[in-house]
Design an enzyme around this catalytic site. Structure first.
Site, PDB file in Angstrom:
ATOM      1  N   HIS A   1      41.485  27.020  35.171  1.00  0.00           N
ATOM      2  CA  HIS A   1      40.733  27.235  33.943  1.00  0.00           C
ATOM      3  C   HIS A   1      40.722  25.961  33.102  1.00  0.00           C
ATOM      4  CE1 HIS A   1      38.792  29.976  31.145  1.00  0.00           C
ATOM      5  NE2 HIS A   1      39.444  29.380  30.162  1.00  0.00           N
TER       6      HIS A   1
ATOM      7  N   ASP B   1      41.710  29.673  38.898  1.00  0.00           N
ATOM      8  CA  ASP B   1      41.745  30.052  37.486  1.00  0.00           C
ATOM      9  C   ASP B   1      42.574  31.329  37.349  1.00  0.00           C
ATOM     10  OD1 ASP B   1      41.157  31.041  34.889  1.00  0.00           O
ATOM     11  OD2 ASP B   1      39.198  30.061  34.904  1.00  0.00           O
TER      12      ASP B   1
END
Length: 221
Positions: free
Chosen positions: A189, A161
């Protein structure tokens, strides 16, 4: 279906409601920075199909009503701008209004994604309305990691992420040894969002199974 909620400060906001009115378990589902859009309704409907009563409050209503964004770069920019205009105190009043709209006979939990993942953490630490809280890729959790949860918490993060480095996840682990944390290798993400390029179906399925098991354990059958 769309409903209206009344926050304690007099603010009225819309929300998406799904699931049986006589459910034994109920959830406040907290949006990403893209509003209560098609993906969030899909998330709510998936929980409803598992027997949960669900309310997803439109947190951007304090700034602009009827916000439904996609996932293009301009949507991300607009979502971030809207999020910056919403204060934390008002957000928590809206979360409490959503919790009050859940069936009173059900055990209440909270689950959130992206911005909502952070708010789900606050639902654990800044509220006593929930018996369990689950956050998916909440970028603001590390910054408030020393807050004390009032209920069991489960968190999910993607290993790659770009907005939540693994160093932040480690800080959360150190500050909250009692919190259950899962990291998904190679996931970024929004790995749980079927409308994003970062979507990883296999990881999303595992995270959802863990989320459901967590709530079944702490909210009862």
């Amino acid at each position: 279906m769309q409903i209206e909620l009344n926050a304690a400060d007099g603010h009225r906001l819309s929300a998406y409601r799904a699931g049986p009115a006589d459910a034994k378990r109920a959830l406040v589902v907290v949006q990403e920075i893209f509003g209560v859009n098609r993906h969030m309704r899909h998330v709510c409907d998936a929980f409803a199909a598992e027997g949960y009563a669900v309310v997803c409050p439109a947190l951007f209503d304090r700034v602009e009503r009827n916000v439904e964004l996609g996932y293009a770069a301009e949507d991300v920019a607009r979502g971030r701008d809207l999020r910056a205009k919403v204060d934390e105190k008002g957000t928590m009043l809206d979360i409490e209004a959503a919790a009050a709209a859940l069936p009173g006979t059900a055990s209440h939990g909270i689950v959130g994604y992206c911005w909502g993942g952070t708010i789900a953490w606050w639902g654990a630490t800044r509220s006593t309305s929930f018996k369990a809280a689950c956050g998916w890729y909440g970028g603001g959790i590390a910054g408030t990691r020393t807050e004390v949860p009032n209920c069991p918490v489960q968190l999910h993060f993607g290993e790659v992420d770009a907005s939540i480095p693994m160093s932040d996840v480690e800080l959360i682990r150190q500050a909250q040894p009692g919190v259950e944390i899962f990291v998904y290798q190679g996931a970024g993400h929004g790995f749980g969002c079927e409308e994003r390029g970062s979507y990883k179906p296999a990881d999303a399925d595992v995270a959802q199974a863990r989320t459901l098991a967590f709530f079944a354990k702490h909210l009862g059958s």
